[in-house]
Design a protein around this motif. Sequence first.
Motif, PDB file in Angstrom:
ATOM      1  N   ALA A  13      -4.804  -0.345  12.666  1.00  0.00           N
ATOM      2  CA  ALA A  13      -4.546  -0.250  11.729  1.00  0.00           C
ATOM      3  C   ALA A  13      -3.530  -0.950  10.249  1.00  0.00           C
ATOM      4  CB  ALA A  13      -3.222   1.060  11.685  1.00  0.00           C
ATOM      5  N   VAL A  14      -4.055  -0.457   9.045  1.00  0.00           N
ATOM      6  CA  VAL A  14      -3.176  -1.839   7.824  1.00  0.00           C
ATOM      7  C   VAL A  14      -2.148  -0.711   6.960  1.00  0.00           C
ATOM      8  CG1 VAL A  14      -3.528  -3.108   6.274  1.00  0.00           C
ATOM      9  CG2 VAL A  14      -4.825  -3.310   8.156  1.00  0.00           C
ATOM     10  N   TYR A  15      -1.740  -0.535   6.986  1.00  0.00           N
ATOM     11  CA  TYR A  15      -0.125   0.026   6.104  1.00  0.00           C
ATOM     12  C   TYR A  15      -0.677   0.071   4.375  1.00  0.00           C
ATOM     13  CZ  TYR A  15       3.605   3.448   5.623  1.00  0.00           C
ATOM     14  OH  TYR A  15       4.156   4.721   5.455  1.00  0.00           O
ATOM     15  N   VAL A  16      -1.351   0.271   3.270  1.00  0.00           N
ATOM     16  CA  VAL A  16      -1.244   0.079   2.160  1.00  0.00           C
ATOM     17  C   VAL A  16      -0.008   0.900   1.254  1.00  0.00           C
ATOM     18  CG1 VAL A  16      -3.598  -0.444   2.977  1.00  0.00           C
ATOM     19  CG2 VAL A  16      -2.978   1.957   1.692  1.00  0.00           C
ATOM     20  N   THR A  17      -0.188   0.401   0.161  1.00  0.00           N
ATOM     21  CA  THR A  17       0.317   0.828  -0.894  1.00  0.00           C
ATOM     22  C   THR A  17      -0.765   1.951  -1.879  1.00  0.00           C
ATOM     23  OG1 THR A  17       0.072  -0.513  -2.500  1.00  0.00           O
ATOM     24  CG2 THR A  17       2.214  -0.403  -1.843  1.00  0.00           C
ATOM     25  N   ASP A  18      -1.537   1.834  -1.791  1.00  0.00           N
ATOM     26  CA  ASP A  18      -2.776   2.306  -2.946  1.00  0.00           C
ATOM     27  C   ASP A  18      -4.050   2.593  -2.360  1.00  0.00           C
ATOM     28  OD1 ASP A  18      -4.935   3.555  -4.877  1.00  0.00           O
ATOM     29  OD2 ASP A  18      -4.043   2.056  -6.213  1.00  0.00           O
ATOM     30  N   LEU A  19      -4.537   3.924  -1.314  1.00  0.00           N
ATOM     31  CA  LEU A  19      -5.400   3.928  -0.831  1.00  0.00           C
ATOM     32  C   LEU A  19      -7.390   3.895  -0.621  1.00  0.00           C
ATOM     33  CD1 LEU A  19      -6.283   4.951   2.579  1.00  0.00           C
ATOM     34  CD2 LEU A  19      -6.073   7.329   1.312  1.00  0.00           C
ATOM     35  N   GLY A  20      -7.244   4.641  -2.849  1.00  0.00           N
ATOM     36  CA  GLY A  20      -7.780   4.345  -2.851  1.00  0.00           C
ATOM     37  C   GLY A  20      -8.564   2.888  -3.141  1.00  0.00           C
ATOM     38  N   LYS A  21      -7.958   1.733  -3.609  1.00  0.00           N
ATOM     39  CA  LYS A  21      -7.787   0.398  -4.217  1.00  0.00           C
ATOM     40  C   LYS A  21      -8.472  -0.002  -2.611  1.00  0.00           C
ATOM     41  CE  LYS A  21      -5.679  -3.547  -6.903  1.00  0.00           C
ATOM     42  NZ  LYS A  21      -4.106  -3.449  -7.176  1.00  0.00           N
ATOM     43  N   SER A  22      -7.665   0.168  -2.017  1.00  0.00           N
ATOM     44  CA  SER A  22      -7.917  -0.730  -0.180  1.00  0.00           C
ATOM     45  C   SER A  22      -8.812  -0.581  -0.070  1.00  0.00           C
ATOM     46  CB  SER A  22      -6.699  -0.301   0.738  1.00  0.00           C
ATOM     47  OG  SER A  22      -5.670  -1.280   0.110  1.00  0.00           O
ATOM     48  N   THR A  23      -9.827   1.292   0.102  1.00  0.00           N
ATOM     49  CA  THR A  23     -11.239   1.621   0.654  1.00  0.00           C
ATOM     50  C   THR A  23     -12.219   0.891   0.072  1.00  0.00           C
ATOM     51  OG1 THR A  23      -9.649   3.481   1.454  1.00  0.00           O
ATOM     52  CG2 THR A  23     -11.605   3.317   1.125  1.00  0.00           C
ATOM     53  N   ALA A  24     -12.017   0.515  -1.243  1.00  0.00           N
ATOM     54  CA  ALA A  24     -13.243   0.363  -2.570  1.00  0.00           C
ATOM     55  C   ALA A  24     -13.066  -0.978  -1.881  1.00  0.00           C
ATOM     56  CB  ALA A  24     -12.725   0.060  -4.190  1.00  0.00           C
ATOM     57  N   PHE A  25     -11.474  -1.744  -1.552  1.00  0.00           N
ATOM     58  CA  PHE A  25     -11.874  -3.320  -1.302  1.00  0.00           C
ATOM     59  C   PHE A  25     -12.554  -3.904  -0.420  1.00  0.00           C
ATOM     60  CE2 PHE A  25      -9.662  -6.402   0.646  1.00  0.00           C
ATOM     61  CZ  PHE A  25      -9.952  -7.956   0.481  1.00  0.00           C
ATOM     62  N   TYR A  26     -12.332  -2.761   1.164  1.00  0.00           N
ATOM     63  CA  TYR A  26     -12.489  -3.578   2.228  1.00  0.00           C
ATOM     64  C   TYR A  26     -13.736  -2.908   2.538  1.00  0.00           C
ATOM     65  CZ  TYR A  26      -7.689  -4.908   5.020  1.00  0.00           C
ATOM     66  OH  TYR A  26      -6.532  -5.422   4.754  1.00  0.00           O
ATOM     67  N   GLY A  27     -14.196  -1.996   2.032  1.00  0.00           N
ATOM     68  CA  GLY A  27     -15.918  -1.633   1.755  1.00  0.00           C
ATOM     69  C   GLY A  27     -16.105  -2.231   0.876  1.00  0.00           C
ATOM     70  N   GLY A  28     -16.306  -2.552  -0.050  1.00  0.00           N
ATOM     71  CA  GLY A  28     -16.800  -3.752  -0.776  1.00  0.00           C
ATOM     72  C   GLY A  28     -17.059  -5.458  -0.356  1.00  0.00           C
ATOM     73  N   VAL A  29     -15.590  -5.365  -0.070  1.00  0.00           N
ATOM     74  CA  VAL A  29     -15.894  -6.956   0.802  1.00  0.00           C
ATOM     75  C   VAL A  29     -16.668  -6.952   2.241  1.00  0.00           C
ATOM     76  CG1 VAL A  29     -14.737  -8.917   1.036  1.00  0.00           C
ATOM     77  CG2 VAL A  29     -13.938  -6.969  -0.766  1.00  0.00           C
ATOM     78  N   PHE A  30     -16.457  -5.800   2.589  1.00  0.00           N
ATOM     79  CA  PHE A  30     -17.016  -6.396   3.979  1.00  0.00           C
ATOM     80  C   PHE A  30     -18.291  -5.491   4.133  1.00  0.00           C
ATOM     81  CE2 PHE A  30     -12.547  -8.114   4.638  1.00  0.00           C
ATOM     82  CZ  PHE A  30     -13.197  -9.666   5.265  1.00  0.00           C
ATOM     83  N   GLY A  31     -18.081  -4.252   3.465  1.00  0.00           N
ATOM     84  CA  GLY A  31     -19.208  -3.557   3.835  1.00  0.00           C
ATOM     85  C   GLY A  31     -18.939  -2.609   4.927  1.00  0.00           C
ATOM     86  N   PHE A  32     -18.130  -2.879   5.708  1.00  0.00           N
ATOM     87  CA  PHE A  32     -17.542  -1.626   6.729  1.00  0.00           C
ATOM     88  C   PHE A  32     -17.983  -0.088   5.682  1.00  0.00           C
ATOM     89  CE2 PHE A  32     -13.385  -3.886   7.688  1.00  0.00           C
ATOM     90  CZ  PHE A  32     -14.301  -5.339   8.240  1.00  0.00           C
ATOM     91  N   LYS A  33     -18.634   1.039   6.667  1.00  0.00           N
ATOM     92  CA  LYS A  33     -19.175   1.992   6.567  1.00  0.00           C
ATOM     93  C   LYS A  33     -17.822   2.645   6.921  1.00  0.00           C
ATOM     94  CE  LYS A  33     -23.225   0.796   5.527  1.00  0.00           C
ATOM     95  NZ  LYS A  33     -22.975   0.397   4.022  1.00  0.00           N
ATOM     96  N   GLU A  34     -17.817   3.784   6.269  1.00  0.00           N
ATOM     97  CA  GLU A  34     -16.259   5.011   6.379  1.00  0.00           C
ATOM     98  C   GLU A  34     -17.042   5.735   7.582  1.00  0.00           C
ATOM     99  OE1 GLU A  34     -14.125   7.126   2.978  1.00  0.00           O
ATOM    100  OE2 GLU A  34     -14.658   5.243   2.104  1.00  0.00           O
ATOM    101  N   ILE A  35     -15.974   6.023   7.946  1.00  0.00           N
ATOM    102  CA  ILE A  35     -16.185   7.408   9.305  1.00  0.00           C
ATOM    103  C   ILE A  35     -15.169   8.986   9.069  1.00  0.00           C
ATOM    104  CG2 ILE A  35     -17.412   5.386  11.120  1.00  0.00           C
ATOM    105  CD1 ILE A  35     -14.711   5.497  12.496  1.00  0.00           C
ATOM    106  N   ALA A  36     -15.702   9.389   9.989  1.00  0.00           N
ATOM    107  CA  ALA A  36     -15.080  10.787  10.057  1.00  0.00           C
ATOM    108  C   ALA A  36     -13.320   9.820  10.311  1.00  0.00           C
ATOM    109  CB  ALA A  36     -15.137  11.653  11.232  1.00  0.00           C
ATOM    110  N   GLU A  37     -12.709  11.256   9.066  1.00  0.00           N
ATOM    111  CA  GLU A  37     -11.535  10.716   9.387  1.00  0.00           C
ATOM    112  C   GLU A  37     -11.245  12.119   9.583  1.00  0.00           C
ATOM    113  OE1 GLU A  37      -7.793  11.040   8.259  1.00  0.00           O
ATOM    114  OE2 GLU A  37      -8.631  11.966   6.320  1.00  0.00           O
ATOM    115  N   PRO A  38     -10.299  12.187  11.064  1.00  0.00           N
ATOM    116  CA  PRO A  38     -10.162  14.128  11.313  1.00  0.00           C
ATOM    117  C   PRO A  38      -9.135  14.260  10.395  1.00  0.00           C
ATOM    118  CG  PRO A  38      -9.156  12.083  12.662  1.00  0.00           C
ATOM    119  CD  PRO A  38     -10.390  11.267  12.017  1.00  0.00           C
ATOM    120  N   PHE A  39      -7.442  13.564   9.863  1.00  0.00           N
ATOM    121  CA  PHE A  39      -6.948  14.122  10.056  1.00  0.00           C
ATOM    122  C   PHE A  39      -6.552  14.878   8.055  1.00  0.00           C
ATOM    123  CE2 PHE A  39      -5.018  10.399  11.923  1.00  0.00           C
ATOM    124  CZ  PHE A  39      -4.210  10.684  13.236  1.00  0.00           C
ATOM    125  N   LYS A  40      -7.650  14.247   7.518  1.00  0.00           N
ATOM    126  CA  LYS A  40      -8.438  14.800   6.057  1.00  0.00           C
ATOM    127  C   LYS A  40      -7.021  15.130   5.543  1.00  0.00           C
ATOM    128  CE  LYS A  40     -13.030  16.931   8.498  1.00  0.00           C
ATOM    129  NZ  LYS A  40     -12.368  15.514   8.675  1.00  0.00           N
TER     130      LYS A  40
END
Length: 130
Positions: A13-40
């Motif tokens: 778990a990585v605690y972030v200030t801006d979820l959108g920015k961090s999601t784009a960073f990790y997905g774009g830099v590493f090519g990670f694929k998003e998976i189902a997020e149960p909390f919604k």
Amino acid sequence: MAQQTPAVLNHIAVYVTDLGKSTAFYGGVFGFKEIAEPFKDGKHTWFSLGNAGALHLIQGAKSTQKFDKNEHLCFSVPSIEAFIKNLTSKNIPFEDWAGKAGAITTRVDGVKQIYFQDPDGHWLETNDMK
């Protein structure tokens, strides 16, 4: 006494200030694929790390802080040179272990590694370990 089955990594778990920015960073830099997020709840992004488990980004950190490079996440890639081209195309600076900008550390076993920070300042290592 029965031998205990070793635990396996479930997630990081990585605690972030801006979820959108961090999601784009990790997905774009590493090519990670998003998976189902149960909390919604709009406060989490989950990425698959394959057999290693998952990476959870959690919205809510109050401000960026200074992190020590010794505390880092490390991901291996097939080619450090190709990975560096990706970083450079995104204007993400990197350095070697000693802190020399744009440099690569070569470990005694020949593995090449670089270090850089995510949008919140968390240190990341990327190497070409097979």
